[in-house]
Design a protein around this motif. Structure first.
Motif, PDB file in Angstrom:
ATOM      1  N   LEU A  70      43.151  34.240  43.739  1.00  0.00           N
ATOM      2  CA  LEU A  70      42.034  33.307  43.910  1.00  0.00           C
ATOM      3  C   LEU A  70      41.683  32.602  42.603  1.00  0.00           C
ATOM      4  CD1 LEU A  70      39.957  32.157  45.879  1.00  0.00           C
ATOM      5  CD2 LEU A  70      38.426  34.006  45.205  1.00  0.00           C
ATOM      6  N   ALA A  71      41.612  33.350  41.512  1.00  0.00           N
ATOM      7  CA  ALA A  71      41.261  32.754  40.221  1.00  0.00           C
ATOM      8  C   ALA A  71      42.300  31.723  39.789  1.00  0.00           C
ATOM      9  CB  ALA A  71      41.119  33.834  39.162  1.00  0.00           C
ATOM     10  N   SER A  72      43.574  32.025  40.015  1.00  0.00           N
ATOM     11  CA  SER A  72      44.607  31.095  39.556  1.00  0.00           C
ATOM     12  C   SER A  72      44.684  29.835  40.411  1.00  0.00           C
ATOM     13  CB  SER A  72      45.965  31.783  39.491  1.00  0.00           C
ATOM     14  OG  SER A  72      46.396  32.177  40.765  1.00  0.00           O
ATOM     15  N   ALA A  73      44.057  29.843  41.559  1.00  0.00           N
ATOM     16  CA  ALA A  73      43.983  28.611  42.341  1.00  0.00           C
ATOM     17  C   ALA A  73      43.019  27.610  41.701  1.00  0.00           C
ATOM     18  CB  ALA A  73      43.542  28.913  43.771  1.00  0.00           C
ATOM     19  N   PHE A  74      42.047  28.108  40.949  1.00  0.00           N
ATOM     20  CA  PHE A  74      41.025  27.224  40.385  1.00  0.00           C
ATOM     21  C   PHE A  74      41.005  27.195  38.863  1.00  0.00           C
ATOM     22  CE2 PHE A  74      39.692  28.330  44.652  1.00  0.00           C
ATOM     23  CZ  PHE A  74      39.532  27.062  45.187  1.00  0.00           C
ATOM     24  N   LEU A  75      41.784  28.050  38.247  1.00  0.00           N
ATOM     25  CA  LEU A  75      41.990  28.020  36.805  1.00  0.00           C
ATOM     26  C   LEU A  75      43.488  27.920  36.574  1.00  0.00           C
ATOM     27  CD1 LEU A  75      39.628  30.925  35.694  1.00  0.00           C
ATOM     28  CD2 LEU A  75      39.243  28.490  35.313  1.00  0.00           C
ATOM     29  N   LEU A  76      43.873  27.473  35.441  1.00  0.00           N
ATOM     30  CA  LEU A  76      45.284  27.379  35.117  1.00  0.00           C
ATOM     31  C   LEU A  76      45.922  28.762  35.197  1.00  0.00           C
ATOM     32  CD1 LEU A  76      47.094  25.048  34.243  1.00  0.00           C
ATOM     33  CD2 LEU A  76      46.664  25.707  31.892  1.00  0.00           C
ATOM     34  N   ASN A  77      47.028  28.888  35.920  1.00  0.00           N
ATOM     35  CA  ASN A  77      47.601  30.218  36.145  1.00  0.00           C
ATOM     36  C   ASN A  77      47.999  30.914  34.847  1.00  0.00           C
ATOM     37  OD1 ASN A  77      49.951  28.751  35.656  1.00  0.00           O
ATOM     38  ND2 ASN A  77      50.857  29.168  37.640  1.00  0.00           N
ATOM     39  N   THR A  78      48.427  30.177  33.853  1.00  0.00           N
ATOM     40  CA  THR A  78      48.744  30.777  32.552  1.00  0.00           C
ATOM     41  C   THR A  78      47.495  31.394  31.936  1.00  0.00           C
ATOM     42  OG1 THR A  78      50.437  29.089  32.245  1.00  0.00           O
ATOM     43  CG2 THR A  78      49.747  30.305  30.286  1.00  0.00           C
ATOM     44  N   ALA A  79      46.390  30.716  32.065  1.00  0.00           N
ATOM     45  CA  ALA A  79      45.133  31.227  31.530  1.00  0.00           C
ATOM     46  C   ALA A  79      44.680  32.476  32.276  1.00  0.00           C
ATOM     47  CB  ALA A  79      44.057  30.143  31.612  1.00  0.00           C
ATOM     48  N   VAL A  80      44.902  32.516  33.565  1.00  0.00           N
ATOM     49  CA  VAL A  80      44.520  33.697  34.351  1.00  0.00           C
ATOM     50  C   VAL A  80      45.331  34.909  33.907  1.00  0.00           C
ATOM     51  CG1 VAL A  80      44.514  34.720  36.667  1.00  0.00           C
ATOM     52  CG2 VAL A  80      43.709  32.387  36.335  1.00  0.00           C
ATOM     53  N   VAL A  81      46.627  34.718  33.705  1.00  0.00           N
ATOM     54  CA  VAL A  81      47.453  35.826  33.229  1.00  0.00           C
ATOM     55  C   VAL A  81      46.976  36.277  31.855  1.00  0.00           C
ATOM     56  CG1 VAL A  81      49.788  36.506  32.523  1.00  0.00           C
ATOM     57  CG2 VAL A  81      49.453  35.190  34.614  1.00  0.00           C
ATOM     58  N   ALA A  82      46.659  35.320  30.992  1.00  0.00           N
ATOM     59  CA  ALA A  82      46.155  35.667  29.660  1.00  0.00           C
ATOM     60  C   ALA A  82      44.842  36.442  29.747  1.00  0.00           C
ATOM     61  CB  ALA A  82      45.971  34.397  28.826  1.00  0.00           C
ATOM     62  N   MET A  83      44.016  36.118  30.724  1.00  0.00           N
ATOM     63  CA  MET A  83      42.751  36.843  30.902  1.00  0.00           C
ATOM     64  C   MET A  83      42.979  38.241  31.459  1.00  0.00           C
ATOM     65  SD  MET A  83      39.984  34.060  32.326  1.00  0.00           S
ATOM     66  CE  MET A  83      40.808  33.760  33.859  1.00  0.00           C
ATOM     67  N   MET A  84      43.922  38.367  32.362  1.00  0.00           N
ATOM     68  CA  MET A  84      44.150  39.649  33.018  1.00  0.00           C
ATOM     69  C   MET A  84      44.923  40.643  32.163  1.00  0.00           C
ATOM     70  SD  MET A  84      42.611  39.589  35.878  1.00  0.00           S
ATOM     71  CE  MET A  84      43.318  41.006  36.692  1.00  0.00           C
ATOM     72  N   MET A  85      45.737  40.162  31.251  1.00  0.00           N
ATOM     73  CA  MET A  85      46.588  41.060  30.465  1.00  0.00           C
ATOM     74  C   MET A  85      45.814  42.160  29.744  1.00  0.00           C
ATOM     75  SD  MET A  85      49.653  38.693  28.953  1.00  0.00           S
ATOM     76  CE  MET A  85      49.987  39.863  27.668  1.00  0.00           C
ATOM     77  N   PRO A  86      44.792  41.830  28.955  1.00  0.00           N
ATOM     78  CA  PRO A  86      44.097  42.916  28.253  1.00  0.00           C
ATOM     79  C   PRO A  86      43.394  43.882  29.205  1.00  0.00           C
ATOM     80  CG  PRO A  86      43.104  40.785  27.732  1.00  0.00           C
ATOM     81  CD  PRO A  86      44.291  40.523  28.587  1.00  0.00           C
ATOM     82  N   VAL A  87      42.901  43.389  30.308  1.00  0.00           N
ATOM     83  CA  VAL A  87      42.224  44.222  31.299  1.00  0.00           C
ATOM     84  C   VAL A  87      43.212  45.219  31.896  1.00  0.00           C
ATOM     85  CG1 VAL A  87      41.099  44.170  33.565  1.00  0.00           C
ATOM     86  CG2 VAL A  87      40.516  42.443  31.843  1.00  0.00           C
ATOM     87  N   VAL A  88      44.375  44.726  32.306  1.00  0.00           N
ATOM     88  CA  VAL A  88      45.384  45.566  32.939  1.00  0.00           C
ATOM     89  C   VAL A  88      45.974  46.567  31.949  1.00  0.00           C
ATOM     90  CG1 VAL A  88      47.685  45.526  33.998  1.00  0.00           C
ATOM     91  CG2 VAL A  88      45.933  43.902  34.750  1.00  0.00           C
ATOM     92  N   VAL A  89      46.307  46.101  30.757  1.00  0.00           N
ATOM     93  CA  VAL A  89      46.899  47.001  29.761  1.00  0.00           C
ATOM     94  C   VAL A  89      45.934  48.118  29.401  1.00  0.00           C
ATOM     95  CG1 VAL A  89      47.720  47.134  27.369  1.00  0.00           C
ATOM     96  CG2 VAL A  89      48.517  45.291  28.851  1.00  0.00           C
TER      97      VAL A  89
END
Length: 175
Positions: A70-89
């Motif tokens: 859902l987030a990547s539909a409304f934000l740039l998908n590269t930015a969403v991955v960059a946001m999720m990386m620290p959370v997931v790690v």
């Protein structure tokens, strides 16, 4: 860009004209929003809300799937991955799980969500910018019109739905 300008392949005006493209400006704006969310701590808070009570990899993947897509539909998908990386790690390290088991699905889910709207991927923004340019110069090609915000959704949403199901069922077995 610098090399082709120095060798005279492009004039300086041609080289810098791309920076005035609305697609480039939109991408820069979306990345700035992402950086602001990270700096202000909103991402840490959101990550805790998202994965705070998840105890298994399956629970985490289920929660990440909907939010990332859902987030990547409304934000740039590269930015969403960059946001999720620290959370997931961070979550994976606390649980002793290899981060790749969740980071790879996050990447694919962001791609799938990004194709649901015009602003989800930089590729569609650039293509749309070119379509706008063609429309402005009065291109003679019939049917050449810029995309609307949700024009890609007819194909993107079903693909994202199938992709989510795949990531929740098949992908964990392969990873």
């Amino acid at each position: 860009l610098l090399v082709v300008t120095l060798f005279g392949i492009l004039t300086p005006e041609e080289a810098f004209s791309g920076f005035s493209n609305t697609a480039v400006l939109t991408i820069a704006g979306l990345l700035a929003i992402t950086a602001g969310l990270r700096i202000t701590g909103v991402l840490d808070w959101a990550g805790h809300q998202l994965l705070g009570t998840a105890t298994t990899e399956k629970q985490a993947l289920f929660r990440i799937s909907a939010v990332t897509t859902l987030a990547s539909a409304f934000l740039l998908n590269t930015a969403v991955v960059a946001m999720m990386m620290p959370v997931v790690v961070s979550w994976c390290r606390r649980r002793g799980i290899s981060p790749s088991r969740l980071l790879l699905p996050v990447s694919y889910l962001a791609i799938l969500g990004g194709v649901c709207t015009l602003i989800g991927t930089s590729t569609t923004l650039v293509v749309n910018g070119e379509l706008q340019h063609l429309a402005q110069i009065g291109s003679t090609a019939q049917g050449v019109n810029p995309f609307t915000m949700f024009e890609l959704a007819a194909i993107g949403v079903p693909c994202a739905g199938i992709g989510i199901l795949y990531m929740l069922t098949v992908a964990p077995k392969l990873l």
